[in-house]
Scaffold this active site. Structure first.
Site, PDB file in Angstrom:
ATOM      1  N   GLN A 149      -4.166  -0.671  -1.045  1.00  0.00           N
ATOM      2  CA  GLN A 149      -3.197  -1.554  -0.392  1.00  0.00           C
ATOM      3  C   GLN A 149      -3.952  -2.825   0.009  1.00  0.00           C
ATOM      4  O   GLN A 149      -5.173  -2.810   0.153  1.00  0.00           O
ATOM      5  CB  GLN A 149      -2.611  -0.914   0.876  1.00  0.00           C
ATOM      6  CG  GLN A 149      -1.490   0.066   0.596  1.00  0.00           C
ATOM      7  CD  GLN A 149      -0.710   0.469   1.846  1.00  0.00           C
ATOM      8  OE1 GLN A 149      -1.141   0.230   2.973  1.00  0.00           O
ATOM      9  NE2 GLN A 149       0.431   1.098   1.631  1.00  0.00           N
ATOM     10  N   HIS A 174      -2.397   4.177   5.160  1.00  0.00           N
ATOM     11  CA  HIS A 174      -2.109   2.782   4.832  1.00  0.00           C
ATOM     12  C   HIS A 174      -3.200   1.909   5.442  1.00  0.00           C
ATOM     13  O   HIS A 174      -4.046   2.406   6.199  1.00  0.00           O
ATOM     14  CB  HIS A 174      -0.711   2.357   5.335  1.00  0.00           C
ATOM     15  CG  HIS A 174      -0.410   2.712   6.772  1.00  0.00           C
ATOM     16  ND1 HIS A 174       0.759   2.386   7.397  1.00  0.00           N
ATOM     17  CD2 HIS A 174      -1.142   3.370   7.724  1.00  0.00           C
ATOM     18  CE1 HIS A 174       0.746   2.814   8.639  1.00  0.00           C
ATOM     19  NE2 HIS A 174      -0.391   3.409   8.855  1.00  0.00           N
ATOM     20  N   VAL A 216       7.016  -2.905  12.976  1.00  0.00           N
ATOM     21  CA  VAL A 216       7.582  -4.258  12.806  1.00  0.00           C
ATOM     22  C   VAL A 216       9.046  -4.266  13.238  1.00  0.00           C
ATOM     23  O   VAL A 216       9.722  -3.249  13.219  1.00  0.00           O
ATOM     24  CB  VAL A 216       7.470  -4.758  11.343  1.00  0.00           C
ATOM     25  CG1 VAL A 216       6.046  -5.069  10.979  1.00  0.00           C
ATOM     26  CG2 VAL A 216       8.086  -3.763  10.376  1.00  0.00           C
ATOM     27  N   ARG A 260      -2.570   9.686   0.405  1.00  0.00           N
ATOM     28  CA  ARG A 260      -1.379  10.403   0.903  1.00  0.00           C
ATOM     29  C   ARG A 260      -1.243  11.733   0.192  1.00  0.00           C
ATOM     30  O   ARG A 260      -1.557  11.830  -1.008  1.00  0.00           O
ATOM     31  CB  ARG A 260      -0.112   9.558   0.669  1.00  0.00           C
ATOM     32  CG  ARG A 260      -0.091   8.330   1.545  1.00  0.00           C
ATOM     33  CD  ARG A 260       1.213   7.579   1.470  1.00  0.00           C
ATOM     34  NE  ARG A 260       1.032   6.258   2.062  1.00  0.00           N
ATOM     35  CZ  ARG A 260       1.948   5.309   2.052  1.00  0.00           C
ATOM     36  NH1 ARG A 260       3.133   5.522   1.489  1.00  0.00           N
ATOM     37  NH2 ARG A 260       1.714   4.139   2.615  1.00  0.00           N
ATOM     38  N   ALA A 320       3.412  -9.189   9.458  1.00  0.00           N
ATOM     39  CA  ALA A 320       2.450  -8.324   8.773  1.00  0.00           C
ATOM     40  C   ALA A 320       3.080  -7.842   7.481  1.00  0.00           C
ATOM     41  O   ALA A 320       4.302  -7.801   7.351  1.00  0.00           O
ATOM     42  CB  ALA A 320       2.074  -7.141   9.664  1.00  0.00           C
TER      43      ALA A 320
END
Ligand code: FA5
Length: 367
Positions: free
Chosen positions: A238, A198, A281, A224, A335
């Site tokens: 991304q 990511h 997060v 991935r 984020a």
């Protein structure tokens, strides 16, 4: 080239009487030279001719050199005539050169003639790949809200991809990212290397380099070890987003992402936030947009849910802030990580993510 006009005065001046052999040679040289000159059609041929007759060792020059063997009277008469022949040959050469040049220019003009009535040739114009277009649109939307674009490495250390994101070794959350490992370690043999799963490692890398306030977005490729289907690729883009300052709240996160969705999809599209878990997060959410194909009814593309997830987000975890030397009692932040392929699918009604990478011009030419 005509030589008649020359022969008369040449004979009339009585050369045969003074030095018949040399006069005869001069006449032969002149006739031969003029005859040969007529057949020449290129500048190269003319130059060879000049060297042959008028060059330092040319035929006429040799005749002129032999004048020394004649008496003074003979030399005067024959020399004058030889010079006349020389002048004639030089003049004839200049004329022939002029003609060759003219016909070369006429040939060029003929070749370059433009027929203005012919249909033009169409110029094949290239275009940007639909993903490049959507990436630019996404970046523009965030730049307009005060974010700055940064980029980072696709080959990454475990440290940034996982550890600084509050995902220690052997933590089960690592299973959320099926990782492509690289057979290489750092100098101490401790740090494994990988293809980033990511763009989130750029959160830590950015905070290590910058002091708050931070507002960045990070477009880039991720990898991935996953099976592909209509909405999953093993390599995809991304766009990471990070905002850190004192006093940033969850309302800022929602406001920013709503505004982003409005700019990209228009005000009519429905947006859904749901709780989600990401170790870096707290709290964490994912954001979905109603499915473009079934308008939220449920179909194959949205796996019968009516929604397509486009991003994960949340408030930056205090451990992540601590890990990069920020004081979590002073600073807070949010984020997010969104998937441009899925956004392009929703925006343009594309049913299979694999179309982006199949290089089919029939597909690509539609954008
Ligand atoms: C993450 O990768 C988190 N790093 C996102 C994040 C960032 C969360 C910051 C919180 C804070 P996730 O695995 O859900 O999360 O991927 C995020 C988005 O990437 C998805 O919503 C989806 O749009 C896209 N995505 C993920 N996997 C694929 C895939 N295999 N093919 C295409 N797009 C994908």
């Amino acid at each position: 080239m005509k030589s008649e006009g020359f022969r008369q005065p040449f004979i009339a001046q009585g050369l045969y009487m003074t030095s018949p052999d040399l006069a005869q040679t001069i006449q032969e040289v002149r006739d031969k030279a003029l005859e040969e000159l007529q057949g020449l059609a290129s500048e190269e041929e003319l130059e060879s001719w000049r060297i042959l007759y008028l060059g330092r060792r040319g035929r006429l020059t040799s005749v002129l050199r032999s004048l020394g063997s004649l008496s003074q009277e003979e030399r005067r008469v024959v020399g004058a005539q030889a010079n006349q022949v020389k002048a004639l040959l030089e003049e004839s050469l200049a004329q022939a050169e002029g003609q060759v040049k003219e016909s070369r220019i006429a040939g060029l003009a003929q070749e370059e003639q433009i027929d203005v009535t012919r249909p033009g040739r169409s110029v094949a114009l290239g275009r940007f790949h639909p993903l490049t277009q959507i990436l630019r649109e996404i970046c523009d939307a965030f730049v307009a809200m005060g974010f700055q674009i940064v980029e980072g490495p696709e080959v990454e250390w475990d440290h940034y991809n996982f550890e600084l994101l509050n995902i220690p070794r052997d933590h089960p959350a690592r299973d959320m990212w099926n990782t492509l490992w690289i057979d290489y370690r750092d100098e101490k043999g401790e740090q494994p290397m990988l293809l980033r799963t990511h763009t989130s490692p750029m959160q830590a890398r950015t905070m290590e380099r910058m002091k708050p306030p931070v507002r960045v977005i990070v477009p880039g490729k991720c990898y991935r070890y996953e099976a592909t289907d209509a909405t999953h690729e093993w390599h995809f883009y991304q766009v990471e987003g990070l905002a850190v300052d004192d006093g940033i709240t969850f309302a800022d996160l929602k406001g920013t992402l709503y505004e982003f969705a409005r700019r990209i999809f228009g005000a009519d599209r429905r947006v859904r936030f749901r709780c989600d878990y990401f170790p870096f997060v707290e709290p964490g959410v994912d954001m979905s947009i109603d499915c473009f194909a079934c308008k939220g009814q449920g179909c194959r593309i949205c796996q019968e849910t009516g929604w397509i997830e486009i991003l994960g987000a949340g408030m930056v975890h205090p451990k992540v802030l601590e890990g990069v030397g920020y004081d979590p009692s002073v600073y807070t932040g949010f984020a997010f990580g969104l998937g441009p392929e899925r956004i392009a699918m929703l925006k343009y009604g594309i049913e299979d993510i694999r179309l982006f990478y199949s290089n089919d011009l029939r597909f690509l030419r539609q954008f």
